[in-house]
Scaffold this active site. Structure first.
Site, short mmCIF file in Angstrom:
data_model
loop_
_atom_site.label_atom_id
_atom_site.label_comp_id
_atom_site.label_asym_id
_atom_site.label_seq_id
_atom_site.Cartn_x
_atom_site.Cartn_y
_atom_site.Cartn_z
N CYS A 364 -37.23 4.28 37.99
CA CYS A 364 -36.11 3.53 38.57
C CYS A 364 -35.43 2.67 37.53
O CYS A 364 -34.22 2.41 37.62
CB CYS A 364 -36.59 2.69 39.75
N HIS A 903 -39.19 -3.07 41.25
CA HIS A 903 -38.29 -1.94 41.47
C HIS A 903 -36.89 -2.29 40.96
O HIS A 903 -36.43 -3.42 41.12
CB HIS A 903 -38.24 -1.59 42.96
#
Length: 963
Positions: A364, A903
């Site tokens: 990510c 994230h």
């Protein structure tokens, strides 16, 4: 006779202890490990070694392993939880190697001090393996849990170290891993902690198997393993790259490695039998119609590297380049994902890239940075055109154009895929090959990736084929305008690419010598600006200061500091509070369980690593009096019974004292003299009423309101300290080891090696208690009493302009970053000032949310308030050239969670639509402009707003490029 009995008792104790340990290891160790006879095989003594001996053996074996690094060396994965216990047992400061992410409460509750810890039990890896070791797996089937981090969850030890540890402690299970070589330009050794895991589908019976091989294994080895597992002859087997359960390319028997074949962790491969008796329904769609096998590989030799699993440093292996200098580079590389035409371009009417990027396993961070770059208008326009003439295949600092081609093809795919998510395997392969620090399945930093990409794209697209040598000149009092133009011209003579045109600006750097006032001015390019996050929230900290030279009584000082400050700020505040002289020095330390737990010697150690319930002390010394040998003095109380003092009644108390010995080869007499000196302030002095002077909580009452005074009440007059001759005293001093568990007597004429850290224990009896007031050593205050904080601190918010002001603030260089003054002919701690001189078309602000210290990595979650429109930077630009310096936000890279995990996502604006979108890996969704400002913002991308015509815009771009 007494000595003989003592020796007999010790030996008997060792035998009983070993017998119990052996019994414990056999019954409590991991049953999956057979008694392989490691003890007898290596010929080591069955008796447990002393902590010092174990430490020395392991240190020697580690050093030997470091000297003999080679591919194929065997390492073993060991649980950090167990290994830290062993380190504490042998006296190693575990915090030097471990991220102190845990709460101080957990450390304090279990009493896990690095000194005097108990011997650990059998090696226990149950916390890092699947199912906690409860399954009845064979040793070669035991698997590590995914997403483990080296240093935090596990450590890697060489084979020799593992064999010794297993010999001493037993347990397990053993988790061997091999060392591999990676890197294109530099050979890097890494341990392949997570081998490549492939999901095999057998088309004959639709059965599934899991295969694990090294990414360095060849396709031939893959064939051999598949055929052995599925019982098929190799000449009748056909294996497909079945990524995302689609046929991409047939794997042919060759010496090509699995990473060169671009195979990903956990992807599928398909086995087919080609003797005509078995047909595969895996070549059919859901309606039963035959599908064409989609082969998206380039016709030329593969130049890609599959991203792989986590390695010892979060690295994946890489391989030797198949492209030789001078080879041609075409635009045929494509992303192996959805069967799109390699040379496809956005269809008419399409208004940008709305495709997501598939997460290939903790990628990510890469997806977030790529979406921000892809949605940069000048870059999109450039890579959608024919840029092959600008590819520099011979630049030794570049990647032979491969990175630029991979990025350009990925950008085209994103603009052509509609809303179909792209799996960026080829691009990740290039990234892993040229920058192995970003390979694997560990989380990485999107800013570090962005810096690499911008620099790599620049070198691959550098229009300068032969870089000229240019000698840099000093400013020598010339006008700034003249020097800046000269510096930019010299920079462009060696660096000329679309990245320089779009992303690079110029700042002015001024250095001033603090001695001769020599001024040095340079103008340097920048690609992005890393802005500090100035905190407005403060915390109070109480530190007890001791005189290391015995010139005064200890005194607690309470200072107020910025919450996100560093140890250097604490030292400055303490120095100001105690009127520290220019020739004096402070040494910070944490005291835990009456011992020195750690020294805070790193100036940039974040203050957040110091918890409120810890006890911090500072030792004050004159710089000239600090010798090479550090002396640490521990205090132990000797309890008295009817038969006299006895060892069983000893108990450590108080704060250890730290001083330095000035002699080159200190003797026992020097140690004794130093102990007398540091104890001298604690000598009891009685008033006429035979009562001690006023104190509160063991400290002078005037310490609560400290005033700078050369003759303050906290300083004891020397005349009063020298009433008693040292020769009349008899102190019980014993030399001790790092663990403070063994003690040795020494004499006055004993000579010690200079530069060592000497540790002694002072045994206090009634006699010492009568002469010295030990209450000063006891009950030192905590850093902060949490009970006093009644209010909950509100969420902190700062502005982007405050971050810019902090970035441009004048500050002295650090002691490790000294500047060589040409006038003084010496390195000086100069004063540095940065100013913005010329700003680029695209300006990227990196908000420095992550702080790194010796013991702690921390994320600053402060909300930064930034404008979306009309960011006017004119007041920050010194070069008044009449250009517009108003910017508009168009992309954000966000980070949620903590450092080392969390994230990444991205917000990006489609300029033609004038609408914002949220890019969360494969998922893309519209988002309101009012919702994009969050405390997760990490990278801010702004583009210049121009109010002039297109013709003038082109002239301005050319002017910026040529200067």
């Amino acid at each position: 006779m007494i000595w003989f009995l003592s020796r007999f008792i010790v030996e008997a104790y060792k035998k009983v202890r070993y017998s119990r340990l052996r019994k414990k290891h056999k019954t409590g160790g991991d049953s999956s490990i057979p008694d392989s006879g490691l003890m007898a095989e290596h010929g080591a003594s069955c008796l447990p070694c002393t902590p010092e001996e174990e430490n020395k053996v392991v240190t020697d074996l580690r050093n030997e392993s470091e000297r003999n690094l080679k591919e194929g060396n065997l390492y073993f994965v060991v649980s950090t939880r167990w290994f830290r216990r062993w380190e504490r047992y042998v006296g190693i400061d575990a915090d030097k190697n471990l991220n102190r992410n845990r709460s101080s409460g957990s450390r304090h509750s279990n009493g896990a001090s690095s000194l005097g810890a108990e011997r650990p039990g059998p090696i226990d890896n149950s916390d890092i393996i699947e199912n906690g070791g409860d399954c009845d797996c064979k040793e070669n089937e035991i698997q590590l849990r995914r997403m483990l981090m080296e240093g935090h969850d596990y450590v890697l030890v060489p084979q020799g170290v593992w064999e010794k540890l297993h010999q001493w402690y037993g347990g397990g299970p053993p988790l061997p891993r091999k060392m591999i070589v990676q890197g294109v330009y530099h050979r890097n050794f890494d341990v392949e902690v997570y081998p490549l895991c492939l999901n095999l589908i057998d088309s004959r019976d639709e059965s599934r198997s899991i295969l694990r091989l090294s990414r360095k294994a060849s396709v031939t080895e893959l064939f051999q393993k598949v055929c052995a597992v599925r019982g098929i002859e190799q000449d009748k087997a056909r294996i497909w790259d079945y990524f995302n359960k689609r046929k991409h390319a047939q794997l042919l028997v060759s010496n090509k490695t699995l990473e060169e074949a671009n195979l990903q962790m956990d992807q599928h491969i398909l086995l087919e039998q080609v003797d005509g008796h078995h047909s595969s329904r895996f070549g059919l769609d859901s309606t039963g119609n035959k599908l064409a096998s989609v082969s998206l590989e380039s016709s030329r030799p593969s130049l890609t590297n599959a991203g792989g699993p986590t390695l010892s440093n979060g690295h994946s292996s890489s391989y030797r380049s198949n492209m030789y200098p001078g080879s041609s580079v075409g635009l045929g590389l494509t992303e192996m994902n959805d069967g799109l035409d390699a040379n496809s371009s956005p269809k008419k009417g399409e208004k940008g890239a709305l495709a997501g990027l598939q997460n290939l396993g903790n990628t990510c961070f890469m997806n977030s940075a790529l979406q921000c770059l892809v949605h940069t208008p000048p870059l999109m326009e450039y890579f959608l055109k024919d840029y092959k003439d600008e590819i520099n295949t011979k630049n030794p600092l570049g990647m032979h154009g491969e990175l630029a081609i991979a990025f350009g093809e990925l950008l085209r795919k994103l603009c052509s895929a509609g809303r179909t998510a792209i799996a960026p395997r080829v691009f990740k392969g290039k990234l892993s090959r040229f920058a192995p620090q970003f390979s694997g399945y560990n989380q990485h930093d999107s800013q570090e990736l962005l810096a690499f990409l911008l620099d790599g794209l620049h070198e691959d697209l550098n229009r300068v084929k032969q870089k000229p040598y240019i000698e840099m000149k000093d400013s020598d009092g010339r006008p700034d305008e003249e020097v800046s133009v000269e510096c930019w011209r010299n920079h462009k003579a060696r660096n000329d690419s679309v990245i320089v045109d779009v992303f690079q600006g110029q700042y002015k750097s001024t250095l001033v010598c603090p001695v001769c006032s020599k001024i040095s001015i340079t103008f340097d390019p920048f690609m992005y600006l890393s802005l500090p996050l100035p905190s407005t929230i403060t915390r109070t900290m109480t530190v007890t200061m001791f005189y290391g030279d015995g010139n005064g009584l200890p005194m607690p000082y309470t200072v107020s500091l910025l919450k996100n400050g560093f140890c250097k700020d604490l030292l400055l505040a303490l120095g100001s509070a105690c009127c520290l002289k220019s020739d004096e020095h402070l040494l910070l330390a944490e005291v835990f369980e009456n011992k020195i737990y750690r020294y805070l010697e790193m100036p940039l150690e974040p203050l957040i690593s110091i918890k409120d319930d810890e006890h911090i002390v500072a030792f004050r010394y004159p710089r000239k009096g600090m010798g090479k040998t550090k002396l640490v003095i521990f205090h132990r109380w000797q309890e008295k019974s009817a038969s006299g003092y006895h060892k069983s009644g000893t108990k450590f108390f108080g704060t250890p004292l730290v001083t330095f010995l000035g002699e080159d080869q200190p003797s026992g007499a020097d140690i004794e003299s130093a102990v007398f000196k540091v104890l001298s302030p604690f000598k009891r002095m009685y008033s006429s009423a035979k009562a001690p002077i006023g104190k509160e909580n063991g400290f002078p009452t005037d310490g609560l309101d400290v005033q700078c005074s050369s003759s303050g009440a906290q300083t004891v007059e020397k005349a009063e300290l020298e009433d008693t001759s040292n020769t009349d005293l008899s102190l019980l001093l014993l030399l001790t080891d790092d663990t403070v568990t063994s003690f040795t007597a020494f004499k006055k004429d004993t000579i010690f090696e200079s530069g060592k850290i000497l540790k002694v224990v002072l045994d206090w009896t009634d006699k010492e208690q009568e002469l010295y007031d030990a209450s000063y050593l006891k009950d030192i205050p905590e850093v902060h009493k949490s009970g006093f904080a009644a209010k909950k601190t509100r969420q902190e918010a700062i502005s982007l302009s405050a971050c810019l002001d902090a970035f441009l603030m004048e500050e002295p260089l650090g002691p490790d970053d000294m500047w060589y003054c040409p006038c003084c002919k010496e390195h000086r701690q100069a004063i540095k000032k940065l100013d913005l001189w010329m700003l680029p078309e695209i300006i990227v602000f990196h908000l420095k949310r992550f702080t790194y210290g010796r013991y702690l990595k921390n994320k600053i979650g402060t909300f930064v308030n930034f404008p979306i429109h009309n960011l006017d930077l004119s007041k920050y630009v010194m070069n008044k050239d009449g250009q517009s310096y108003v910017y508009e936000l168009y992309a954000i890279s966000n980070h949620y969670g903590e450092l080392g995990g969390g994230h990444y996502t991205a917000y990006a604006k489609l300029i033609d639509e004038n609408r914002w979108y949220h890019f969360d890996d494969s998922h893309v969704s519209p988002v309101n402009e009012s919702d994009i400002k969050t405390s997760a913002a990490y990278l801010l991308f702004f583009k210049r707003v121009r109010t002039v015509s297109k013709a003038e815009t082109g002239e301005a771009w050319q002017s910026h490029s040529i200067c």
